[in-house]
Design an enzyme around this catalytic site. Structure first.
Site, PDB file in Angstrom:
ATOM      1  N   ASP A  60      93.301 -17.889  94.254  1.00 41.76           N
ATOM      2  CA  ASP A  60      93.629 -17.122  93.055  1.00 41.76           C
ATOM      3  C   ASP A  60      93.122 -17.885  91.841  1.00 41.76           C
ATOM      4  O   ASP A  60      93.662 -18.939  91.491  1.00 41.76           O
ATOM      5  CB  ASP A  60      95.142 -16.907  92.967  1.00 41.76           C
ATOM      6  CG  ASP A  60      95.554 -15.999  91.815  1.00 41.76           C
ATOM      7  OD1 ASP A  60      94.712 -15.722  90.929  1.00 41.76           O
ATOM      8  OD2 ASP A  60      96.721 -15.572  91.791  1.00 41.76           O
ATOM      9  N   TYR A 152      89.477  -7.389  77.017  1.00 36.49           N
ATOM     10  CA  TYR A 152      88.361  -7.570  77.949  1.00 36.49           C
ATOM     11  C   TYR A 152      87.134  -8.087  77.211  1.00 36.49           C
ATOM     12  O   TYR A 152      86.459  -9.019  77.670  1.00 36.49           O
ATOM     13  CB  TYR A 152      88.052  -6.236  78.632  1.00 36.49           C
ATOM     14  CG  TYR A 152      86.896  -6.294  79.593  1.00 36.49           C
ATOM     15  CD1 TYR A 152      87.014  -6.930  80.823  1.00 36.49           C
ATOM     16  CD2 TYR A 152      85.664  -5.706  79.268  1.00 36.49           C
ATOM     17  CE1 TYR A 152      85.935  -6.979  81.711  1.00 36.49           C
ATOM     18  CE2 TYR A 152      84.595  -5.747  80.149  1.00 36.49           C
ATOM     19  CZ  TYR A 152      84.736  -6.387  81.368  1.00 36.49           C
ATOM     20  OH  TYR A 152      83.679  -6.443  82.239  1.00 36.49           O
TER      21      TYR A 152
END
Length: 254
Positions: A60, A152
């Site tokens: 992760d 983003y």
């Protein structure tokens, strides 16, 4: 076909699907042993089973300890990483008015912190070998603002800033740092965003997909294989002077 990377170890985050998998397959075809990482073990196992030279590793990128241990495990098994592709990321749109701190932090943790941690943990091997290729999979949103997705956009601008800083810091070391900046690519992310846009805008899925397709200058979705071809060039032995660059893959000038 000449195999440029026989004996090299490549590590690709988010390597089980989409762009990451396409790059992994290209590098494996060139002889590299490729560690593909992600959070879904079953997806990674399936990808590795289908392509010789791919090795699955659950990791992760948003969790420092997971990246440290994962990269150490990969290096112990296959040697120093000399090709690293920081590809893992999420692409979710949300306006400033609707965004909360949890959304912002999750975006940065995966897209930007993950790229930093992956680069940090693989760079040592490249320095020891005096050769390396570090690729950050950014986006056209790293070069211009993307309406409705300020978090983003910021994360991808940050990724490009990290790449540029590293390319200057390690100039002349034998390691190159570059960023791929694709437009909308025909992957699972676009499929998920199609559903999200359709829901938010109250339109059908076909129209939502068309909205993304039209953003690309050639009016079609980019393929993952087209992005992988650019990565393959950056990793080639003769690409040593290609450093600190952003490569737009969007069907035309942006």
């Amino acid at each position: 076909m000449e195999q440029f990377h026989t004996g090299r170890h490549a590590l690709i985050t988010g390597g089980g699907t989409g762009i990451g998998l396409a790059i992994a397959q290209v590098l494996a075809a060139q002889g590299a042993q490729v560690t593909i990482t992600g959070r879904r073990g079953d997806v990674l196992e399936a990808a590795a089973a289908a392509t010789p030279g791919l090795h699955p590793l659950v990791m992760d990128v948003a969790v420092e300890d997971s990246v440290v241990k994962g990269c150490a495990e990969a290096i112990a098994a296959r040697g120093p990483v000399t090709i690293c592709v920081a590809n893992a990321g999420i692409a979710e749109g949300k306006s400033m008015a609707k965004m909360d701190m949890a959304f912002w932090r999750n975006m940065m943790a995966i897209n930007l912190d993950g790229a930093y941690l992956t680069a940090r943990e693989t760079l040592r091997g490249m320095l020891a070998e005096q050769w390396g290729r570090m690729i950050f999979v950014a986006s056209i949103a790293g070069l211009k603002g993307l309406k409705g997705a300020p978090a983003y956009t910021a994360s991808k601008h940050g990724m490009i800033g990290l790449m540029r800083g590293l390319s200057e810091e390690y100039m002349g070391s034998g390691i190159t740092f570059n960023a791929l900046c694709p437009g909308y690519v025909d992957t699972d992310i676009v499929t998920r965003n199609t559903l999200s846009i359709a829901t938010r805008a109250g339109i059908d899925n076909e129209k939502a997909r068309e909205m993304m397709t039209k953003t690309n200058r050639h009016k079609r979705l980019v393929t993952a294989e087209e992005v992988a071809a650019a990565a393959n060039f950056i990793c080639a032995p003769a690409s040593g002077s290609f450093n600190g660059q952003t490569v737009e893959i969007a069907g035309g000038q942006m």
